[in-house]
Enzyme design. Sequence first.
Site, PDB file in Angstrom:
ATOM      1  N   LYS A   1     -30.753  25.396  60.660  1.00  0.00           N
ATOM      2  CA  LYS A   1     -31.944  26.104  60.166  1.00  0.00           C
ATOM      3  C   LYS A   1     -32.906  25.148  59.484  1.00  0.00           C
ATOM      4  O   LYS A   1     -34.128  25.348  59.516  1.00  0.00           O
ATOM      5  CB  LYS A   1     -31.536  27.276  59.271  1.00  0.00           C
ATOM      6  CG  LYS A   1     -30.884  26.908  57.940  1.00  0.00           C
ATOM      7  CD  LYS A   1     -31.901  26.719  56.832  1.00  0.00           C
ATOM      8  CE  LYS A   1     -31.289  26.324  55.514  1.00  0.00           C
ATOM      9  NZ  LYS A   1     -32.304  26.074  54.461  1.00  0.00           N
TER      10      LYS A   1
ATOM     11  N   THR B   1     -35.960  30.243  55.730  1.00  0.00           N
ATOM     12  CA  THR B   1     -36.429  28.858  55.639  1.00  0.00           C
ATOM     13  C   THR B   1     -37.579  28.576  56.600  1.00  0.00           C
ATOM     14  O   THR B   1     -38.450  27.756  56.318  1.00  0.00           O
ATOM     15  CB  THR B   1     -35.255  27.905  55.901  1.00  0.00           C
ATOM     16  OG1 THR B   1     -34.135  28.315  55.099  1.00  0.00           O
ATOM     17  CG2 THR B   1     -35.595  26.473  55.536  1.00  0.00           C
TER      18      THR B   1
HETATM   19  O1  LIG Z   1     -31.407  26.192  51.896  1.00  0.00           O
HETATM   20  C1  LIG Z   1     -32.386  26.673  51.347  1.00  0.00           C
HETATM   21  C2  LIG Z   1     -32.644  28.149  51.375  1.00  0.00           C
HETATM   22  O2  LIG Z   1     -31.540  28.843  51.903  1.00  0.00           O
HETATM   23  C3  LIG Z   1     -33.432  25.811  50.731  1.00  0.00           C
HETATM   24  O3  LIG Z   1     -34.276  25.447  51.793  1.00  0.00           O
HETATM   25  P1  LIG Z   1     -35.017  24.036  51.760  1.00  0.00           P
HETATM   26  O4  LIG Z   1     -33.943  22.964  51.636  1.00  0.00           O
HETATM   27  O5  LIG Z   1     -35.763  23.984  53.070  1.00  0.00           O
HETATM   28  O6  LIG Z   1     -35.923  24.054  50.563  1.00  0.00           O
END
Ligand SMILES: O=C(CO)COP(=O)(O)O
Length: 324
Positions: free
Chosen positions: A189, A246
């Site tokens: 993701k 995300t």
């Molecule tokens: O894992 C996350 C939300 O589930 C945090 O996302 P990011 O690392 O892209 O900030």
Amino acid sequence: MSGVAVVGAGAWGTALANVAADASAAPVTLIGRDAAAMATIAAARENARYLPGAPLNPHVTPTAALDAVAGAEIVLLVTPTQTLRAVAAELAPRLKAGAAVVACAKGVERGANALPPEVLAEALPGVALALLSGPSFADDVVRGLPTAVTLAASDETLAARLAARLATRSFRPYTSTDMTGVALGGAAKNVLAIAAGAAEGRGLGASAVAALIARGFAELARLGAALGARPETLSGLSGLGDLVLTATSPKSRNFALGRALGRGEPAPAKLAEGAATASALVALADAHGVELPISRAVAAVVAGRVSVAEAIEKLLARPLKAEA
Ligand SMILES: O=C(CO)COP(=O)(O)O
Ligand SMILES: NC(=O)C1=CN([C@@H]2O[C@H](COP(=O)(O)OP(=O)(O)OC[C@H]3O[C@@H](n4cnc5c(N)ncnc54)[C@H](OP(=O)(O)O)[C@@H]3O)[C@@H](O)[C@H]2O)C=CC1
């Protein structure tokens, strides 16, 4: 109740330390690697660098002494994926007998092209391991906003015990025994979120972002099948749930990186796990004969081999085929 040590005093480690302290009166230690920074956090009762404005739970003890893990029955390992092996090696001689280690990172280790459970199984032989992943911004969690995550362990009794230790009214860990599927969802993701951000940054519109999410989930499903992940895991919180969060929110550092790349702006300084993971995810897929067109495009862009515009044109030129 079990004492908890959190290793990694960044945004997610700090948020999880508060969760553990909110969930039980048992002691919680937040372990960072910079003594001065941890002393500042202890004095201010706030991690101003990573979670400004979020009071540290009074039952959390900040420290830079890694030996503090020796007092914990549960260790949350919350450093970035590429550091897991080295940090776990430092933990190994310090762990309390019978302690469980919960990997909280999302990515694929470069070189070995290994997911966090595999990395920790090698670095911590014989240690009870678990994985925590799912749609959860540290900022939302530390503000007490409702969050649901997946807590996976090959032993469902361990998963249930860990989930019960960390559950609060707003932080809801659902259990799983599919560590591969949970780890893969969290890793993929982040890469796909870079693609979604790049599409928005290029002004391609919400329909393009939705297409990237859907086709990106198809990539995740193909690789998951090859790795033995359960379909219901990939369509659950740690897969589709975290992908939607995300790949649609500028709060995501991976989305924000992609958007900056799409706009032709400098990359933000914040951690974007997907950038380090992209090439390793593609290598993992290649080793299993699985094609990941979107993730491969992201890997080429973050490596500077192609521009976002070139990557988009290549994806749009791909032959049409059956959707599934
Ligand atoms: O894992 C996350 C939300 O589930 C945090 O996302 P990011 O690392 O892209 O900030
Ligand atoms: N932020 C979030 O909302 C969420 C993050 N995650 C995941 O959690 C993991 C950590 O992310 P996050 O906390 O956000 O990252 P941050 O950049 O906020 O913090 C990373 C922390 O790890 C520490 N660190 C880095 N390298 C080492 C090392 N070699 N030894 C010890 N400590 C080290 C850093 O120390 P220093 O400060 O000294 O540099 C820093 O405190 C990632 O895999 C991420 O995907 C999962 C869910 C939510």
